[in-house]
Scaffold this motif. Structure first.
Motif, short mmCIF file in Angstrom:
data_model
loop_
_atom_site.label_atom_id
_atom_site.label_comp_id
_atom_site.label_asym_id
_atom_site.label_seq_id
_atom_site.Cartn_x
_atom_site.Cartn_y
_atom_site.Cartn_z
N ARG A 140 -7.61 -1.02 -6.08
CA ARG A 140 -7.94 -1.47 -4.55
C ARG A 140 -9.44 -0.89 -4.35
NH1 ARG A 140 -3.31 -3.69 -0.95
NH2 ARG A 140 -1.89 -4.04 -2.51
N CYS A 200 0.83 -1.10 0.08
CA CYS A 200 0.09 0.14 0.02
C CYS A 200 1.12 1.18 0.02
CB CYS A 200 -0.97 0.00 1.22
SG CYS A 200 -2.11 -1.21 1.27
N MET A 259 -5.09 -9.48 -0.44
CA MET A 259 -5.15 -8.25 -1.13
C MET A 259 -3.82 -7.95 -1.70
SD MET A 259 -8.03 -6.54 -1.01
CE MET A 259 -7.54 -4.86 -1.02
#
Length: 226
Positions: free
Chosen positions: A139, A50, A132
């Motif tokens: 996302r 991320c 994920m």
């Protein structure tokens, strides 16, 4: 022996190990070493992060921990956006098609190392949610109907082993954390092939009780019916 293994820890965040946002680097190193001792041809450690990948890999301590093994078979790789492939997800209820990382799909063995922690949208993130980091695409789309989308992506992504890291758990302000006071040291690990069973068990770390329905879901997933 002779197999290519992908190890996918949670190392998504530019946070030090004490913050409890990423998997414990000592746990990741031990898993990699065990794969090498078993005769793996290559062990790739990666995550679709991320935060900026170079910062996250470094701050997590995982890159340094794996490189300290000093075995050329153990490599820490950055995700290459060109290596995501679109797949149709059979029996999915919401996420009918999505992008999955080719190296994971082609690996002989796939090992998932999530950390047990609070999550602002999913409430908790453990084995199933950690997938994920194995998908591409936007996302934001995944977070619309998040719970069903997590279930759907796990119809494609089937790690051979899950090692749920509860050496430190993040109680609040997950998933990225940022305060040591939000972390509780547990010094626990849970491992097995069934992510639903592990996640159900992991809820107890946070004072929650999982329903028997979760084990029923697990059974359906592993029979290919969910």
């Amino acid at each position: 022996p002779g197999e290519v293994v992908v190890v996918k820890p949670n190392m998504a965040w530019d946070r030090t190990p004490e913050m409890g946002a990423n998997a414990n680097p000592a746990v990741v190193r031990q898993v990699v070493e065990l794969c090498l001792e078993a005769g793996a041809k290559q062990v790739k450690v990666l995550d679709n992060t991320c935060h900026d990948a170079r910062k996250a890999y470094a701050s997590s301590g995982i890159k340094a921990a794996v490189e300290a093994i000093k075995d050329p078979r153990a490599v820490v790789e950055f995700v290459d956006e060109r290596r995501f492939v679109e797949l149709t997800i059979e029996k999915a209820k919401a996420l009918k098609k999505w992008y999955f990382y080719k190296d994971i799909l082609e690996a002989d063995r796939f090992i998932n190392i999530p950390i047990a922690k609070n999550h602002s949208e999913a409430r908790l993130t453990m084995c199933l949610k950690n997938m994920m980091g194995a998908i591409g695409g936007w996302r934001g789309r995944i977070h619309v109907g998040l719970h069903q989308n997590i279930s759907d992506m796990n119809l494609i992504l089937r790690p051979d082993l899950h090692v749920l890291d509860a050496t430190r758990i993040l109680l609040r302000n997950g998933p990225k954390g940022g305060k040591v006071e939000d972390v509780e040291v547990k010094n626990l690990l849970f491992a097995g092939p069934d992510p639903v069973a592990l996640d159900a068990n992991g809820t107890s770390l946070f004072g929650l009780t999982s329903g028997a329905v979760m084990l029923g879901i697990s059974s359906l997933i592993h029979r290919g019916r969910a």
